[in-house]
Motif scaffolding. Structure first.
Motif, PDB file in Angstrom:
ATOM      1  N   ARG A 229       0.811  -1.221   0.000  1.00  0.00           N
ATOM      2  CA  ARG A 229       0.000   0.000   0.000  1.00  0.00           C
ATOM      3  C   ARG A 229       0.845   1.272   0.000  1.00  0.00           C
ATOM      4  O   ARG A 229       0.563   2.223  -0.737  1.00  0.00           O
ATOM      5  CB  ARG A 229      -0.918  -0.013   1.231  1.00  0.00           C
ATOM      6  CG  ARG A 229      -1.825   1.193   1.325  1.00  0.00           C
ATOM      7  CD  ARG A 229      -2.646   1.141   2.606  1.00  0.00           C
ATOM      8  NE  ARG A 229      -3.482   2.326   2.746  1.00  0.00           N
ATOM      9  CZ  ARG A 229      -4.185   2.599   3.842  1.00  0.00           C
ATOM     10  NH1 ARG A 229      -4.142   1.766   4.883  1.00  0.00           N
ATOM     11  NH2 ARG A 229      -4.916   3.689   3.909  1.00  0.00           N
ATOM     12  N   SER A 230       1.896   1.308   0.814  1.00  0.00           N
ATOM     13  CA  SER A 230       2.699   2.535   0.899  1.00  0.00           C
ATOM     14  C   SER A 230       3.409   2.826  -0.419  1.00  0.00           C
ATOM     15  O   SER A 230       3.626   3.989  -0.771  1.00  0.00           O
ATOM     16  CB  SER A 230       3.714   2.437   2.043  1.00  0.00           C
ATOM     17  OG  SER A 230       4.628   1.374   1.828  1.00  0.00           O
TER      18      SER A 230
ATOM     19  N   ARG B  74       2.188   2.165  -3.405  1.00  0.00           N
ATOM     20  CA  ARG B  74       1.168   2.755  -4.279  1.00  0.00           C
ATOM     21  C   ARG B  74       0.855   4.195  -3.865  1.00  0.00           C
ATOM     22  O   ARG B  74       0.631   5.058  -4.717  1.00  0.00           O
ATOM     23  CB  ARG B  74      -0.091   1.905  -4.258  1.00  0.00           C
ATOM     24  CG  ARG B  74       0.044   0.614  -5.065  1.00  0.00           C
ATOM     25  CD  ARG B  74      -1.102  -0.341  -4.824  1.00  0.00           C
ATOM     26  NE  ARG B  74      -1.030  -1.482  -5.726  1.00  0.00           N
ATOM     27  CZ  ARG B  74      -0.168  -2.480  -5.608  1.00  0.00           C
ATOM     28  NH1 ARG B  74       0.709  -2.475  -4.602  1.00  0.00           N
ATOM     29  NH2 ARG B  74      -0.150  -3.485  -6.478  1.00  0.00           N
ATOM     30  N   GLN B  75       0.857   4.449  -2.585  1.00  0.00           N
ATOM     31  CA  GLN B  75       0.626   5.813  -2.127  1.00  0.00           C
ATOM     32  C   GLN B  75       1.757   6.736  -2.576  1.00  0.00           C
ATOM     33  O   GLN B  75       1.509   7.907  -2.889  1.00  0.00           O
ATOM     34  CB  GLN B  75       0.494   5.828  -0.598  1.00  0.00           C
ATOM     35  CG  GLN B  75      -0.803   5.203  -0.097  1.00  0.00           C
ATOM     36  CD  GLN B  75      -0.871   5.120   1.408  1.00  0.00           C
ATOM     37  OE1 GLN B  75       0.156   5.076   2.096  1.00  0.00           O
ATOM     38  NE2 GLN B  75      -2.080   5.089   1.952  1.00  0.00           N
TER      39      GLN B  75
ATOM     40  N   ASP C  99       1.111   7.555  -6.081  1.00  0.00           N
ATOM     41  CA  ASP C  99       0.054   8.573  -6.128  1.00  0.00           C
ATOM     42  C   ASP C  99       0.635   9.968  -5.879  1.00  0.00           C
ATOM     43  O   ASP C  99       0.247  10.940  -6.534  1.00  0.00           O
ATOM     44  CB  ASP C  99      -1.027   8.272  -5.088  1.00  0.00           C
ATOM     45  CG  ASP C  99      -1.813   7.008  -5.404  1.00  0.00           C
ATOM     46  OD1 ASP C  99      -1.790   6.567  -6.573  1.00  0.00           O
ATOM     47  OD2 ASP C  99      -2.430   6.456  -4.479  1.00  0.00           O
TER      48      ASP C  99
ATOM     49  N   GLY D 214       4.527   8.508   6.847  1.00  0.00           N
ATOM     50  CA  GLY D 214       3.531   8.789   5.827  1.00  0.00           C
ATOM     51  C   GLY D 214       2.987  10.193   5.819  1.00  0.00           C
ATOM     52  O   GLY D 214       2.510  10.673   4.783  1.00  0.00           O
TER      53      GLY D 214
END
Length: 496
Positions: free
Chosen positions: A27-28, A30-31, A34, A473
């Motif tokens: 997930r991180s 992909r973030q 983004d 994050g």
């Protein structure tokens, strides 16, 4: 190189935030893609992704083809049904990687996931796994056996294993292959998961207009599956020990040079085989990345050869490398090569000619630009289009750390050239990178975050304390993305 002007960010996946003690491909990642998209960045540069050996350096790996198990996203394995959610909980440092702790937690879980997969996987997933194994068997079998043998022999280098298996006698290969079958299967499962997660991330990045920019070292580690499986391609003695090793000669920065210790290639043997090992290596890299940097490119023209028994790099000699013959063979096999040549340091006209003969982009480091006069090649007004400009690389201090380390007179020289105030660093140097004529500008995330020397990724020549930096994050904010996007638009690097 890129036809249009682009820019990107340098960040190794291990530095991503998350709950597993190390950045992962989940997930991180992909973030971060983004964020790159939001900030108008079209390139994500990473360091080598192989399974790291002692010291955790991505430039010293157990394989030139395998992926690092530590960046596999465990949450995805929970989603696959190979782990339970309770398996992946742990307490880790947030802003740095404790590699021993992460390995002790993660590697047994990956082995457990492999056991679950082999005992309960549905036919479709099992078919996908076997397809991966068949397609990659030319390196995967040797690597999986190599890693299983390292565990069997308590981490010893392959040259210290029993003679029959260190020399790869056929009977020994068969016997150990049978004895270590479950462990070999587990390593193959881990590589399957790494590749499928990386390929998913690559597809996600591509859909967002983000290219992945990889990195491969010119040399490989002696204690690697590559050397064990291909001893005839390296300068080794009868016991499997290197007879000559790689390094760089004494210079202004080091009176004794740098003794890297990597075994050197027997280029005549590689040429006799049509450079098939290098062709396979680059074909594998081009499947992972859109663009590849080759570290220590000058070694292809000539490399510093040091007798293995030497304690320093002083008593070495320059030996001609394969030069044009290698890259002609690679182009014949693979087509146009999307390569960036790491051409830093003392580079001869012959190295430049080799780089330019094949149209490879070079590198310009702005932190190196201010140590001499206006003819310094790293100053932006001396750049050429076919290059990649950096504020600094993974081997440099952060720009803020570098600037703070300068003497006052040197700082004033930098500020005068950049026409900015001291409180506008590191953005003054970032702006210079973006404004350069270079086709691609890459900035380490630490510089966009205005971080000091404590966020440095690596200090060359120091064996400990490197590669562990992570960010949290919350720092990838919308205002930061807007600021980066503004510079990107101003200097014509918005690719979309």
């Amino acid at each position: 190189m890129h036809r249009t002007r682009k820019s990107g960010i340098l960040l190794h996946p291990t530095s991503l935030p998350g709950k597993e003690g190390i950045g992962t491909l989940g997930r991180s990642a992909r973030q971060f893609v983004d964020f790159l998209h939001l900030a108008g960045q079209s390139v994500w540069q990473v360091l080598p992704l192989g399974p790291t050996a002692y010291g955790n350096s991505p430039y010293s790996c157990y394989s030139a083809f395998a992926g690092n198990p530590l960046v596999i996203d465990l949450a995805a394995l929970v989603g696959d049904g190979d782990l339970a959610s309770c398996d992946v909980k742990g307490s880790f440092h947030v802003d740095w990687v404790d590699f021993p702790q992460v390995e002790a937690h993660k590697l047994p879980l990956l082995e457990r996931a492999a056991g679950t997969f082999f005992s309960a996987a549905d036919p479709q997933r099992m078919e996908e796994f076997w397809h991966f194994c068949d397609a990659n068997n030319w390196w995967l079998q040797d690597f999986a056996l190599f890693m299983a043998l390292k565990s069997r022999f308590k981490g010893k280098s392959w040259s210290a294993w029993p003679r029959d298996i260190s020399r790869r006698e056929p009977a020994a290969l068969q016997q150990y292959g049978e004895d270590l079958g479950p462990q070999i299967g587990a390593h193959k499962y881990v590589q399957w998961q790494f590749y499928r997660q990386w390929n998913d991330l690559k597809s996600y990045a591509g859909a967002k207009g983000v290219e992945l920019f990889g990195d491969i070292p010119i040399f490989v580690a002696h204690d690697s599956a590559d050397v064990w499986a291909n001893p005839g391609l390296f300068h080794l003695d009868g016991a499997g020990q290197p007879t000559v090793v790689a390094g760089v000669p004494p210079d202004y920065f080091s009176k004794t040079g740098q003794l890297w210790g990597n075994p050197l290639y027997r280029w005549e043997e590689m040429a006799a085989g049509g450079y098939s090992w290098w062709t396979a290596r680059l074909r594998s890299s081009f499947a992972l990345y859109d663009l590849v940097r080759i570290d220590h490119f000058r070694g292809f023209e000539a490399y510093w050869e040091v007798p293995a028994k030497e304690k320093t790099a002083v008593n070495g000699r320059w030996v001609k490398g394969p030069g044009e013959a290698l890259f002609t063979a690679l182009e014949t096999a693979l087509g146009k090569l999307p390569i960036v040549a790491e051409d830093l340091g003392v580079i001869t006209p012959e190295v430049e000619a080799l780089r330019d003969r094949f149209g490879f982009a070079g590198m310009k480091i702005l932190q190196f630009a201010f140590g001499s006069g206006p003819d310094n090649d790293y100053l932006p007004h001396n750049h050429v289009r076919n290059c990649v400009v950096y504020t600094g690389t993974h081997d440099n201090d952060t720009t803020l750390g570098w600037f703070d380390s300068l003497k006052d007179r040197e700082r004033q020289k930098v500020l005068r050239y950049l026409d900015c105030a001291a409180n506008n660093m590191p953005w003054g140097l970032v702006r210079a990178a973006m404004a350069s004529v270079a086709a691609l500008a890459v900035v380490p995330l630490q510089d966009f975050l205005e971080l000091p020397a404590s966020a440095r990724m690596n200090v060359p020549g120091t064996p400990r304390g490197n590669w562990s930096w992570r960010f949290t994050g919350e720092v990838l904010t919308e205002p930061l993305a807007e600021r980066v996007l503004g510079l990107t638009e101003t200097f014509g690097r918005l690719a979309r």
